[in-house]
Write a protein that holds these residues in place. Structure first.
Motif, short mmCIF file in Angstrom:
data_model
loop_
_atom_site.label_atom_id
_atom_site.label_comp_id
_atom_site.label_asym_id
_atom_site.label_seq_id
_atom_site.Cartn_x
_atom_site.Cartn_y
_atom_site.Cartn_z
N PRO A 117 -3.25 46.28 22.88
CA PRO A 117 -2.35 45.58 21.97
C PRO A 117 -2.24 46.39 20.68
CG PRO A 117 -4.45 44.38 22.20
CD PRO A 117 -4.42 45.47 23.23
N GLY A 118 -1.04 46.48 20.15
CA GLY A 118 -0.87 47.22 18.90
C GLY A 118 -0.72 48.72 19.08
N ALA A 119 -0.63 49.19 20.33
CA ALA A 119 -0.52 50.63 20.56
C ALA A 119 0.88 51.14 20.21
CB ALA A 119 -0.85 50.97 22.01
N GLY A 120 1.82 50.21 20.12
CA GLY A 120 3.20 50.61 19.84
C GLY A 120 4.06 50.62 21.10
N LYS A 121 3.58 49.96 22.14
CA LYS A 121 4.33 49.90 23.40
C LYS A 121 5.72 49.32 23.18
CE LYS A 121 1.51 47.17 25.63
NZ LYS A 121 0.37 46.94 24.72
N GLY A 122 5.76 48.20 22.48
CA GLY A 122 7.04 47.51 22.26
C GLY A 122 8.03 48.39 21.51
N THR A 123 7.58 49.00 20.42
CA THR A 123 8.42 49.86 19.59
C THR A 123 8.97 51.02 20.42
OG1 THR A 123 6.99 49.37 17.71
CG2 THR A 123 8.42 51.30 17.51
N GLN A 124 8.08 51.70 21.11
CA GLN A 124 8.49 52.89 21.88
C GLN A 124 9.34 52.51 23.09
OE1 GLN A 124 8.21 55.89 20.84
NE2 GLN A 124 6.79 55.60 19.15
N ALA A 125 8.95 51.45 23.78
CA ALA A 125 9.69 51.03 24.97
C ALA A 125 11.13 50.70 24.59
CB ALA A 125 9.01 49.84 25.63
N LEU A 126 11.29 50.00 23.47
CA LEU A 126 12.62 49.60 23.02
C LEU A 126 13.47 50.83 22.67
CD1 LEU A 126 14.26 47.03 22.50
CD2 LEU A 126 13.56 47.16 20.11
N LYS A 127 12.86 51.81 22.00
CA LYS A 127 13.60 53.01 21.62
C LYS A 127 14.10 53.77 22.86
CE LYS A 127 11.79 55.67 18.33
NZ LYS A 127 12.74 55.94 17.23
N ILE A 128 13.21 53.93 23.82
CA ILE A 128 13.58 54.65 25.04
C ILE A 128 14.65 53.86 25.80
CG2 ILE A 128 12.72 55.50 27.28
CD1 ILE A 128 11.57 57.19 25.11
N ALA A 129 14.45 52.54 25.87
CA ALA A 129 15.39 51.69 26.61
C ALA A 129 16.79 51.77 26.00
CB ALA A 129 14.89 50.25 26.61
N GLU A 130 16.86 51.70 24.66
CA GLU A 130 18.17 51.73 24.00
C GLU A 130 18.83 53.09 24.15
OE1 GLU A 130 17.47 50.29 20.05
OE2 GLU A 130 17.83 48.20 20.67
N LYS A 131 18.03 54.12 23.97
CA LYS A 131 18.57 55.48 24.02
C LYS A 131 19.14 55.81 25.40
CE LYS A 131 17.34 60.06 22.41
NZ LYS A 131 16.35 60.83 21.66
N PHE A 132 18.49 55.31 26.45
CA PHE A 132 18.92 55.70 27.80
C PHE A 132 19.56 54.55 28.58
CE2 PHE A 132 15.69 58.62 26.36
CZ PHE A 132 16.35 59.83 26.52
N GLY A 133 19.78 53.43 27.90
CA GLY A 133 20.48 52.31 28.53
C GLY A 133 19.75 51.72 29.73
#
Ligand code: ADP
Length: 186
Positions: free
Chosen positions: A10-26
């Motif tokens: 928890p708190g590793a930044g999974k949510g932040t990073q996952a969202l960035k990758i998801a948005e960038k690559f649709g």
């Protein structure tokens, strides 16, 4: 098409990073934490059940979470674009259920991104975040639950040759770049 799991404490930044990758690559970003928090907010039966576990830093029962993911993975956007799983699987049972679902969908995992962050940094970040389940006592329990139930998945996916470990401390953009490299997108 991207088919990845984000793993880490928890708190590793999974949510932040996952969202960035998801948005960038649709690609659909599937966060069990977000799904559960939305249910809690709406006050549904699922939300009431989930809240009783989340408030203690415990995991919601496997059957419940597996049902949610099974339904979500059957949606057409997943078939078309893949998925970024964030917060699932969190137990060996969930990982085995995911294997079975992906086999049925003929959509094998490309990679598991393991975001690794030191314990002191985790506690610092979670306390700063201040979400309802981010009090010191609940955080301590979530870390214990992570070590006991989720950390074994690191070896599970390493043995399958799917694991890529990325150190999750540093500039957010730098970490995103490392993840993109690990996914072969650069
Ligand atoms: P964190 O920031 O701790 O990684 P999440 O937002 O992913 O938190 O999840 C918050 C809470 O939701 C967890 O502590 C747990 O109670 C519940 N939860 C989320 N995903 C799962 C899962 N795959 N299995 C069981 N419980 C889950």
């Amino acid at each position: 098409m991207i088919k990845v799991v984000f793993l880490g404490p928890p708190g590793a930044g999974k949510g932040t990073q996952a969202l960035k990758i998801a948005e960038k690559f649709g690609v659909p970003h599937i966060s069990t934490g977000d799904i559960l928090r939305a249910a809690v907010k709406e006050g549904t039966e699922l939300g009431k059940l989930a809240k009783s576990y989340m408030d203690k830093g415990e995991l919601v029962p496997d059957e419940v979470i597996i049902g949610i993911i099974k339904e979500r993975l059957s949606q057409p956007d997943v078939k078309e674009r893949g998925f970024i799983l964030d917060g699932f699987p969190r137990t060996l049972k969930q990982a085995e259920a995911l294997d079975q679902m992906l086999k049925e969908l003929s959509m094998p995992l490309d990679r598991v991104i393991y975001l690794n962050v030191d314990d002191e940094e985790i506690v610092k970040r979670l306390l700063a975040r201040g979400r309802a389940d981010d009090t010191e006592e609940i955080i301590r329990n979530r870390l214990k639950v992570y070590r006991d139930q989720t950390a074994p998945l690191i070896n599970y996916y390493r043995e399958k040759g799917l694991l890529v470990e990325i150190y999750g401390v540093g500039e957010i953009e730098e970490i995103t770049k490392k993840i993109e490299q690990a996914l072969g997108l650069l």
